[in-house]
Design an enzyme around this catalytic site. Structure first.
Site, PDB file in Angstrom:
ATOM      1  N   HIS A 256     -10.913  -1.512  -1.447  1.00  0.00           N
ATOM      2  CA  HIS A 256      -9.617  -1.988  -1.759  1.00  0.00           C
ATOM      3  C   HIS A 256      -9.022  -1.339  -1.109  1.00  0.00           C
ATOM      4  CE1 HIS A 256      -5.857  -2.538  -3.254  1.00  0.00           C
ATOM      5  NE2 HIS A 256      -5.686  -2.019  -3.687  1.00  0.00           N
TER       6      HIS A 256
ATOM      7  N   GLU B  69      -9.451  -8.281  -8.320  1.00  0.00           N
ATOM      8  CA  GLU B  69      -8.887  -7.464  -9.320  1.00  0.00           C
ATOM      9  C   GLU B  69      -7.624  -7.314  -8.811  1.00  0.00           C
ATOM     10  OE1 GLU B  69      -8.567  -2.868  -8.955  1.00  0.00           O
ATOM     11  OE2 GLU B  69     -10.678  -2.883  -9.451  1.00  0.00           O
ATOM     12  N   PRO B  70      -6.972  -7.951  -9.347  1.00  0.00           N
ATOM     13  CA  PRO B  70      -5.353  -8.464  -9.197  1.00  0.00           C
ATOM     14  C   PRO B  70      -4.709  -8.092 -10.040  1.00  0.00           C
ATOM     15  CG  PRO B  70      -5.790 -10.789 -10.089  1.00  0.00           C
ATOM     16  CD  PRO B  70      -6.923 -10.046  -9.922  1.00  0.00           C
TER      17      PRO B  70
ATOM     18  N   ARG C 229      -0.133  -7.004  -9.322  1.00  0.00           N
ATOM     19  CA  ARG C 229       1.290  -7.183  -8.712  1.00  0.00           C
ATOM     20  C   ARG C 229       1.023  -8.745  -8.667  1.00  0.00           C
ATOM     21  NH1 ARG C 229       4.035  -5.159  -5.406  1.00  0.00           N
ATOM     22  NH2 ARG C 229       2.020  -3.836  -4.775  1.00  0.00           N
TER      23      ARG C 229
ATOM     24  N   TYR D 171       9.942   3.422  -2.409  1.00  0.00           N
ATOM     25  CA  TYR D 171       8.759   2.468  -1.297  1.00  0.00           C
ATOM     26  C   TYR D 171      10.108   2.165   0.179  1.00  0.00           C
ATOM     27  CZ  TYR D 171       4.878   2.670  -4.821  1.00  0.00           C
ATOM     28  OH  TYR D 171       3.879   2.788  -5.604  1.00  0.00           O
TER      29      TYR D 171
ATOM     30  N   CYS E 167      22.521  10.394 -11.596  1.00  0.00           N
ATOM     31  CA  CYS E 167      22.497  11.557 -11.132  1.00  0.00           C
ATOM     32  C   CYS E 167      22.226  11.963  -9.937  1.00  0.00           C
ATOM     33  CB  CYS E 167      23.446  12.668 -11.614  1.00  0.00           C
ATOM     34  SG  CYS E 167      24.024  13.843 -10.938  1.00  0.00           S
ATOM     35  N   GLU E 168      21.966  11.099  -8.666  1.00  0.00           N
ATOM     36  CA  GLU E 168      20.686  11.127  -7.993  1.00  0.00           C
ATOM     37  C   GLU E 168      21.604  10.131  -6.808  1.00  0.00           C
ATOM     38  OE1 GLU E 168      17.725  12.758  -6.693  1.00  0.00           O
ATOM     39  OE2 GLU E 168      17.871  13.649  -8.676  1.00  0.00           O
TER      40      GLU E 168
END
Length: 420
Positions: free
Chosen positions: A188, A267-268, A270, A310, A339-340
């Site tokens: 993978h 092997e999914p 998502r 991402y 608070c970011e």
């Protein structure tokens, strides 16, 4: 963008029953995605994408098996009804895939006879030291990788994943010296794989198989099947048949070279769950910062971290609280309550904040983040002491709670104030 899975009425019903924010999953979408991959001999769900017990149980009902990357995921799989007791005569229902064993994982692997997809020679030795003798799968790093983000690239010399391709024979010798056989190969290289890269992976799998010989029984194509997050991509879904055909050709070539059939796994993670779910939030403030219009909602990157982590894109739609028609689109920045400064849903990789064309909305309207079923709730946190949002499953037209909203008591239940 219109909500293609859930009607506005369902969204409003969910808000009325459960408050906001909440995750909403569609059972039929998950079932459809599993069915689309049944051309493979085995569909193995990468549960890290969405480890809710009801979702894993649904995957099991669909005839798929499961991958686990931690002790906790082994326990979840067992709780959802999957079995250990790996044997040569059947497909392992649970495979532990990792680059290390922590002590909890090694204990569970031994106790429940869980098949292991090893990512290092040290894992083989640690199994032997624990008195385990079983067939193994070897995760191979072919020397290159690919992904929609550098953080999802799982191959090449800068990736921690898998056994470097030139070390395969050393691992085979180490396993055999300890009474174990490597009967599976797993490769993978990252999410968002395209066919050009996929063909290279298939070639790498052929090459790796020559170093195992006749003991090989299974090859795994790994995961990484992409889904169309943007509206412009919806008409260009991955061609599952073409994807399968590339791997099937590699499998047949390998089978011919070693003289017996080889099973083919996929092997999914998502692909099975991303499009099944949305994150529903309430707009709590509408304001301008100079000439920039902001919608501030009650979900943050503690709920859905992918845009902040991402730079991932999620389509956004608005559902009016009162049923009024929405039009007159505006350029909007969507941000959360944390608070970011990085708590922004409309940003690109590198933290660049961008605007999105959205209908003119009011405080109290609902904002829907689409295609959030994979690495959404799974990556949630309690940052800023925010509580985990509930998860709701739409099944046969009815809403079912599959995880309650975390209480404030649960948020702090493992903490103690000591006398200082």
């Amino acid at each position: 963008m219109s909500n293609s899975i859930f009607s506005d009425e369902i969204i409003r019903e969910g808000v009325a029953q459960y408050g906001t924010p909440f995750w909403l999953y569609d059972r039929a979408t998950i079932e459809k995605r599993v069915q689309e991959l049944k051309c493979f001999d085995t569909v193995r769900f990468a549960q890290k994408a969405c480890p809710n017990l009801s979702i894993i149980s649904l995957i099991k009902k669909c005839g798929a098996v499961v991958d686990a990357v931690s002790a906790g995921e082994i326990v979840r799989a067992l709780r959802a009804g999957f079995k250990g007791d790996e044997s040569d005569k059947q497909v392992p229902q649970i495979v532990y895939t990792a680059d290390i064993f922590d002590r909890d994982a090694l204990e569970l692997v031994k106790k429940y006879n869980i098949h292991v997809n090893v990512g290092s020679a040290d894992m083989i030795q640690q199994l032997a030291d624990a008195g385990v003798k079983s067939n193994l799968t070897l995760r191979v790093n072919p020397g290159f990788g690919h992904g929609h983000s550098q953080k999802t690239n799982t191959g090449g010399p800068l990736s921690k994943h898998g056994v470097w391709h030139s070390q395969i024979k050393d691992c085979v010798k180490l396993a055999q010296a300890n009474g174990m056989w490597i009967t599976g190969l797993h490769m993978h290289i990252g999410s968002g794989s395209d066919f050009e890269h996929l063909s290279k992976v298939c070639d790498a799998m052929r090459d790796a198989s020559r170093r195992l010989g006749s003991h090989l029984r299974v090859i795994s194509a790994g995961g990484g099947l992409p889904i169309p997050y943007k509206e412009s991509e919806k008409g260009n879904r991955i061609d599952v048949k073409a994807y399968y055909d590339l791997w099937d050709k590699a499998r047949k070539d390998i089978a011919q070279s070693i003289g017996h059939d080889v099973a083919l796994e996929v092997e999914p993670g998502r692909y099975l769950v991303a499009e099944s779910a949305v994150l529903v939030a309430e707009i709590r403030a509408v304001k301008f910062q100079e000439d920039k219009l902001f919608y501030l909602v009650d979900a943050g990157f503690n709920d859905l971290v992918r845009p902040s982590f991402y730079g991932s894109y999620h389509a956004i739609s608005i559902v009016s609280k009162d049923g009024r028609k929405l039009d007159s689109e505006k350029d909007v920045i969507v941000a959360g309550p944390l608070c970011e400064s990085g708590d922004v849903f409309t940003q690109e990789e590198g933290g660049f904040v961008v605007t999105r064309k959205l209908p003119e909305a009011k405080v109290g309207d609902f904002l829907v983040l689409h295609d959030a079923g994979a690495y959404g709730s799974a990556m949630s946190s309690n940052y800023n002491s925010r509580r985990y949002a509930p998860e709701i499953l739409l099944s046969n037209g009815e809403l079912h709670v599959i995880r309650e909203r975390q209480t404030f008591e649960q948020l702090m239940e493992n903490e103690k104030i000591i006398a200082l």
